[in-house]
Scaffold this active site. Sequence first.
Site, PDB file in Angstrom:
ATOM      1  N   HIS A  47      34.937  40.496  25.461  1.00  0.00           N
ATOM      2  CA  HIS A  47      33.995  40.346  24.346  1.00  0.00           C
ATOM      3  C   HIS A  47      33.825  38.870  23.965  1.00  0.00           C
ATOM      4  CE1 HIS A  47      31.849  41.475  20.697  1.00  0.00           C
ATOM      5  NE2 HIS A  47      32.626  40.644  20.025  1.00  0.00           N
ATOM      6  N   GLU A  69      32.218  45.278  29.076  1.00  0.00           N
ATOM      7  CA  GLU A  69      32.615  45.671  27.723  1.00  0.00           C
ATOM      8  C   GLU A  69      32.319  47.154  27.483  1.00  0.00           C
ATOM      9  OE1 GLU A  69      32.255  43.221  23.544  1.00  0.00           O
ATOM     10  OE2 GLU A  69      30.449  43.563  24.727  1.00  0.00           O
ATOM     11  N   ASN A 444      52.894  33.593  53.255  1.00  0.00           N
ATOM     12  CA  ASN A 444      53.771  33.690  54.417  1.00  0.00           C
ATOM     13  C   ASN A 444      54.820  34.786  54.210  1.00  0.00           C
ATOM     14  OD1 ASN A 444      54.802  32.372  57.008  1.00  0.00           O
ATOM     15  ND2 ASN A 444      56.611  32.297  55.715  1.00  0.00           N
TER      16      ASN A 444
END
Length: 707
Positions: A47, A69, A444
């Site tokens: 918002h 929203e 990794n």
Amino acid sequence: MADNNQYMDMFLDESHEHLQSLNDGLLGLEDNAEDLSVLNEIFRNAHTLKGMSATMGYNKIAELTHEMEDVLDMLRKEQLKVSEDIIDTLFKCVDSLEQMINNVGNGDPEDLIDVSDLVAKLSSISKPGSAPAPAAAPAAPAAPAPAAASAPAAAIPGIELSETERNVISEAQKGGMHGILLKVTLSESCLLKSARSYMVMNALDELGEVIKSIPPAEDLEQEKFERSFDVVLVTASEEKAVSDAVMSISEVEKAETSIIDLNAAAAPPPAAAPAAAPPPAAKPAAPAAPPPQAAATAPKPAAAPAAKPAAKPAAAPAANAQKKSHGSQSVRVDIEKLDVLMNLMGELVINKVRLEQIGQTHRLSELTETLEQMDRVTTDLQNIVMKVRMVPVSQVFNRFPRMVRDVTKELNKEINLTIEGEETELDRTVIDEIGDPIMHLLRNSLDHGVEMPDDREAKGKPRVGEVGLIARHEGNNVVIMVTDDGKGIDADVIRRKAVEKGLYTQEEVNKMEDQDAVRIIFLPGFSTAEKISDISGRGVGMDVVRSKIESLSGHVDVETKVNEGSVFKIKLPLTLAIIQAMLVQVQEEMYAIPLGSIDSTINIQPTDIKTVQNKEVIVLRGEIIPIIRMEQTLFVPHVKDSEEIFVVVVHAGEAKAGIVVDKLIGQQEIVIKTLGNLFMGLKMFSGATVLGDGRVALILDVATMLQ
């Protein structure tokens, strides 16, 4: 848009903060779909982001956040159930918003990213239900008296609270907090009213939770109000603290507050009464309320004490509010200003050392006494400047939970990320550079380290792999470790690959200890991946990690055990600006060796130097240490032999060496200056410093010398 330029930096900074909060919130929601507080936090961030972007005129960003929203509102009202599809869609929205905001920051248009599919997807999710329209406010003034009579009625003239909003205030009061009605009036000269209303809401978010605004947020964003608006806030802060926070915002003329009493027949009206002053207000509710409630001004003193004692027993909410309030006292400072401040601090240190030398040379007692005082002041000042530049590593770490989640899903693995020591602080210049190396190490571990769930189960391990990200202080250094409980690194596999790639001969790798063989992974172009993927296996990751960390005067190493896991350890200096160093002399030139790289200084005789495999070494406490003669390394002509040889024993990671110098000058605080583009090729030196007598001394890069 020109009027908005002054707000651009604030918009970009705060947008990235809200995006990070959205990422964190969605990760929390994915773990616990029933947690309403997480949903409320996500909704609040979306918002706020919508309001900011609408205020700045970025309608595409506002449109996407508006659709988000709607979905989030339905989730928190339990009109929708949290699902994997919804979570994935919301994550894609956050990624698109980040790209759009980055584009805006780079001066590009926001709509370089096409979000029409995402908007359509969100719209299709929210279609089954519709969010209730917050248009009940204008109806309230018509019947203030009956409102007080019914259970869910408003206790505030001209403002109708829903049952949910009343419950929020009621629960807050049980926890020692209280509801506050705030009336904000902007000055007549205010040009960007929506920007000011956003800044007000932002300040209030630091103090508590805004549960309602009149007119609604959408109208505030579109400047559909005159000069004043009302806000209902739940907070543990006092009325004065709320009022002061809002009045600190420029172009706010008045901020009037009153405590909300849900049990009163009518609300204390001081906030509403002055509303008659600005007659142009677009809300008929406020001016209509004062006359019938004029007599109610007296109960206000009684109402306030009734609410405030309740705030004292509840330590936790008060502590939270205090913590939030502290955040509002911070100031954003451009990093370039801190760099200038650090440079000035460096010049001060250089001149202080120069004055000390003058005092010692001329034996000026008064100057020496003054310098002792100055030394204390400059040391304190230096420490403060250093601390101002220090930021927690959480600024880097907080981006990785989302990355781990995405990579884990892509690899079909089950991995839990644990983060420790995220409050550990590092210099801002170091923080900005370590994100990519840590990203490489984490990827990794996720790709090569942790096995597939079935493989782990077959080995007697839990199906869920553990990856850790740990930071901690060690003296004047910060150590960052990436750990995993995966398959580890097989030294024999590394040896075989090294020979295949022509990096070493079979004879050379056979002589290597396992620990040395494993370190081959840090060489350029080395990779054990059988196939190249988007995650790893291009043969550049570990080399990039090593070169980046060493450019920051740090060191990276690995410890591993087959089928038990690996630990990648990064060691970094706390700061790269002012350090303690040992000054040494080679013939007529002075050099500085960082104190953090020095193990010891020793005096030896020429006969103590032995030759092993055509290399000069010394034996120190049973350890064979190679010798580096600075004269030979610097191509300085040899002048004369000395009966006594000075050796500075240095280390970089596990490697050690003894640097032979002509003279040890002593320990000194030095300011590191870069060598500039002209001398970029001199890898043996990490920089230079200006000494107290004005001479320049080069700073030795120990890690490069020991390679």
